[in-house]
Scaffold this motif. Structure first.
Motif, PDB file in Angstrom:
ATOM      1  N   ASP A 441       0.835  -1.208   0.000  1.00  0.00           N
ATOM      2  CA  ASP A 441       0.000   0.000   0.000  1.00  0.00           C
ATOM      3  C   ASP A 441       0.867   1.254   0.000  1.00  0.00           C
ATOM      4  O   ASP A 441       0.626   2.195  -0.756  1.00  0.00           O
ATOM      5  N   TYR A 442       1.860   1.242   0.864  1.00  0.00           N
ATOM      6  CA  TYR A 442       2.723   2.434   0.946  1.00  0.00           C
ATOM      7  C   TYR A 442       3.413   2.674  -0.383  1.00  0.00           C
ATOM      8  O   TYR A 442       3.471   3.803  -0.880  1.00  0.00           O
ATOM      9  N   LEU A 443       3.924   1.603  -0.959  1.00  0.00           N
ATOM     10  CA  LEU A 443       4.660   1.753  -2.207  1.00  0.00           C
ATOM     11  C   LEU A 443       3.739   2.224  -3.336  1.00  0.00           C
ATOM     12  O   LEU A 443       4.202   2.832  -4.307  1.00  0.00           O
ATOM     13  N   ARG A 444       2.428   1.978  -3.161  1.00  0.00           N
ATOM     14  CA  ARG A 444       1.491   2.491  -4.166  1.00  0.00           C
ATOM     15  C   ARG A 444       1.078   3.931  -3.839  1.00  0.00           C
ATOM     16  O   ARG A 444       0.217   4.494  -4.494  1.00  0.00           O
ATOM     17  N   GLY A 445       1.657   4.485  -2.790  1.00  0.00           N
ATOM     18  CA  GLY A 445       1.414   5.906  -2.534  1.00  0.00           C
ATOM     19  C   GLY A 445       0.497   6.188  -1.358  1.00  0.00           C
ATOM     20  O   GLY A 445       0.098   7.326  -1.123  1.00  0.00           O
ATOM     21  N   LYS A 446       0.173   5.167  -0.563  1.00  0.00           N
ATOM     22  CA  LYS A 446      -0.708   5.397   0.574  1.00  0.00           C
ATOM     23  C   LYS A 446       0.116   5.798   1.806  1.00  0.00           C
ATOM     24  O   LYS A 446       0.705   4.954   2.485  1.00  0.00           O
ATOM     25  N   GLU A 447       0.122   7.107   2.094  1.00  0.00           N
ATOM     26  CA  GLU A 447       0.895   7.619   3.250  1.00  0.00           C
ATOM     27  C   GLU A 447       0.467   6.962   4.553  1.00  0.00           C
ATOM     28  O   GLU A 447       1.282   6.699   5.433  1.00  0.00           O
ATOM     29  N   PHE A 452       0.857   3.295   9.870  1.00  0.00           N
ATOM     30  CA  PHE A 452       0.536   2.001  10.454  1.00  0.00           C
ATOM     31  C   PHE A 452       1.821   1.236  10.798  1.00  0.00           C
ATOM     32  O   PHE A 452       1.980   0.687  11.892  1.00  0.00           O
ATOM     33  N   LEU A 453       2.777   1.259   9.848  1.00  0.00           N
ATOM     34  CA  LEU A 453       4.037   0.532  10.068  1.00  0.00           C
ATOM     35  C   LEU A 453       4.809   1.125  11.252  1.00  0.00           C
ATOM     36  O   LEU A 453       5.347   0.402  12.085  1.00  0.00           O
ATOM     37  N   ILE A 454       4.825   2.456  11.325  1.00  0.00           N
ATOM     38  CA  ILE A 454       5.497   3.108  12.470  1.00  0.00           C
ATOM     39  C   ILE A 454       4.851   2.623  13.758  1.00  0.00           C
ATOM     40  O   ILE A 454       5.528   2.247  14.713  1.00  0.00           O
ATOM     41  N   LYS A 471      10.737   6.232  11.784  1.00  0.00           N
ATOM     42  CA  LYS A 471      10.256   6.655  10.462  1.00  0.00           C
ATOM     43  C   LYS A 471      11.400   6.651   9.452  1.00  0.00           C
ATOM     44  O   LYS A 471      11.269   6.114   8.351  1.00  0.00           O
ATOM     45  N   ASN A 472      12.541   7.226   9.867  1.00  0.00           N
ATOM     46  CA  ASN A 472      13.670   7.290   8.947  1.00  0.00           C
ATOM     47  C   ASN A 472      14.173   5.906   8.562  1.00  0.00           C
ATOM     48  O   ASN A 472      14.498   5.658   7.402  1.00  0.00           O
ATOM     49  N   LEU A 473      14.209   5.032   9.575  1.00  0.00           N
ATOM     50  CA  LEU A 473      14.668   3.665   9.280  1.00  0.00           C
ATOM     51  C   LEU A 473      13.711   2.967   8.324  1.00  0.00           C
ATOM     52  O   LEU A 473      14.141   2.290   7.387  1.00  0.00           O
TER      53      LEU A 473
END
Ligand code: ADP
Ligand code: MG
Ligand code: ZN
Length: 482
Positions: A441-447, A452-454, A471-473
């Protein structure tokens, strides 16, 4: 500069750390006090008032002379040094003349690792004069005032032989002398406040056999101005010599604003002080027991401490030299090493981070909120690789600012041991592996997926990680997996 020979000798006055003045019970705590409120008939020189020697002043002066390896004369004799000056209420200064406290001493210091040795001609005690005040609201610019609060405060005067040969050497010698009086706790050695004052005598000649006429420079109130005044004077004298002129012996003043020395019109044209023994003060015999007692109070001095630090902790000479400049800092170092026995690491951290933070507030280590144990704790965490050195520097700054321990700073800032990059990286990778859908999802542009991952990483670390770092990692890992 080609082929000129520079000769320098110093005359240094240090205000002794006594509570009372030298011959009366008036307080010596004069800085910031209303003029002429710390005075009595003795220090004002009123007729009939009799001086009584402050034994403590004598002990501190003897301590100084002993630390400078002087021979101590068996009897202390006070002389009157007669001259007229408005800051001198009695018309004479009680000083010492042909029988100072100590003679023929030695002072050692180092200049860029090279050992230097200066002979000490004499060490004696004397009383301070008052202060002339030329400006202030009460004077309305038309008259000068005189404040006798300082009159009668005990000073120790240290006179060197002309064994110094450059402004750098003179400055370094003076710094060592200041450090020694501070180690001895005989004076606070503060040049800016005038508790350490230096007159520098300098002569320049074209051949070492024929020393030139000496010029005495007064009125420098920092180490830097001593250096600058001497450099200026060496240059000035050398130029005159090269132009074929002869130099005259004179006294000059350092003009801090214009950064030049100027001839002074002053009280020294008549150099005949008509010294005679003060009839009000009996000679004081120094008993051998008194000398032994004072000798026993002399601590390890800077150069001895430096040698020991090099031996015991295997510190390199330049680092050890800086560390021992300040007795409190040296003691802080040793206390820290007792709890964290990696002298090099402790020394490096002190000489960089600790000094940087102290200097930024212009305070000494004694006034800092960080204790040796607190620094030891922080450095242990670095050693265990729980935190990196750059993170440690930031944490130290916060410890220094707030007085909190390293762990508390980390808790408050949301930094955990898991921010040690390696541990955190592992968690981040696990979260990425377990959540392929969110990654996609993120790679498709879903910020939102990133948030969620953080959140997942924060959960896995029980909220101890720093979200910014997480976030940076994550961003790094996600972009490398693309
Ligand atoms: P004075 O009699 O003018 O007080 P002293 O010989 O007592 O002169 O020395 C006073 C100070 O001047 C001492 O610190 C001494 O080391 C220094 N001094 C003496 N001769 C020279 C010189 N030729 N060049 C620089 N300093 C000197
Ligand atoms: Mg003199
Ligand atoms: Zn007094």
């Amino acid at each position: 500069m080609e082929n000129v020979y520079v000769t320098i000798g110093l005359e240094v006055h240090c205000q002794l750390l006594t509570r009372a003045k030298m011959f009366c019970r008036c307080s010596t705590d004069y800085i910031g006090k209303t003029p002429n409120t710390l005075v009595c008939p003795v220090c004002m020189g009123l007729p009939g008032a009799l001086p009584v020697l402050n034994r403590r002043a004598l002990e501190l002066a003897i301590k100084t002379a002993l630390a400078l390896q002087c021979e101590i004369l068996p009897e202390v004799v006070f002389h009157r040094k007669n001259y007229f000056y408005p800051d001198l209420p009695k018309g004479y200064q009680i000083s010492q003349y042909d029988f100072p406290i100590g003679v023929r001493g030695v002072l050692e210091f180092a200049l860029q690792g090279t050992k230097k040795r200066v002979r000490i001609r004499r060490v004696h005690v004397e009383e301070d004069a008052g202060k002339l005040i030329h400006e202030g609201p009460e004077l309305r610019g038309t008259v000068s005032g005189v404040d006798f609060n300082r009159a009668g405060i005990p000073l120790v005067e240290i006179v060197t032989e002309p064994d110094l040969h450059s402004p750098e050497e003179a400055k370094e010698c003076l710094v060592m002398l200041r450090n020694i009086v501070r180690y001895l706790e005989v004076s606070d050695g503060n040049m800016e406040e005038g508790s350490l004052r230096c007159d520098a005598n300098v002569s320049v000649s074209l051949s070492p056999e024929t020393p030139g006429a000496k010029v005495e420079i007064k009125n420098m109130n920092s180490f830097r101005s001593v250096f600058r005044a001497l450099s200026y004077e060496v240059e000035r004298q050398a130029e005159l010599l090269r132009a074929g002129k002869t130099l005259v012996q004179e006294t000059r003043h350092w003009d801090e604003v214009r950064q030049v020395t100027v001839p002074s019109r002053g009280k020294e044209e008549a150099e005949d002080y008509r010294y005679f023994p003060d009839p009000d003060l009996l000679p004081f015999r120094i008993a051998p027991a008194m000398l032994q007692e004072i000798q026993a109070t002399i601590p390890e001095l800077p150069l001895q401490k430096k040698e020991r630090f090099m031996r015991e902790y295997e510190l390199p000479e330049p680092e050890a030299y800086i560390l021992v400049q300040d007795r409190d800092l040296a003691e802080f170092f040793e206390a820290c090493v007792r709890e964290f026995p990696s002298p090099r690491a402790v020394c490096n951290f002190i000489l960089t981070e600790v000094l940087k933070n102290l200097n930024s507030l212009n305070i000494g280590i004694r006034e800092s909120k960080v204790t040796p144990s607190m620094l030891a704790e922080l450095l242990k965490m670095v050693e265990r690789k729980e935190i990196g050195i750059s993170l440690a520097k930031g944490i130290f700054e916060e410890m220094f600012r707030t007085g909190m321990g390293a762990r508390d700073v980390m808790l408050k800032k949301g930094i955990s041991f898991l921010t040690s990059e390696r541990d955190l990286e592992k968690v981040v990778r696990e979260v990425i592996e377990k959540n392929p859908q969110s990654v996609a999802d993120y790679l498709r542009g879903k910020e939102k997926a990133l948030h969620f991952l953080i959140g997942q990483v924060m959960r896995a670390t029980r909220g101890q990680a720093n979200p910014e770092v997480v976030k940076n990692l994550l961003l790094r890992e996600l972009s490398s997996g693309e």
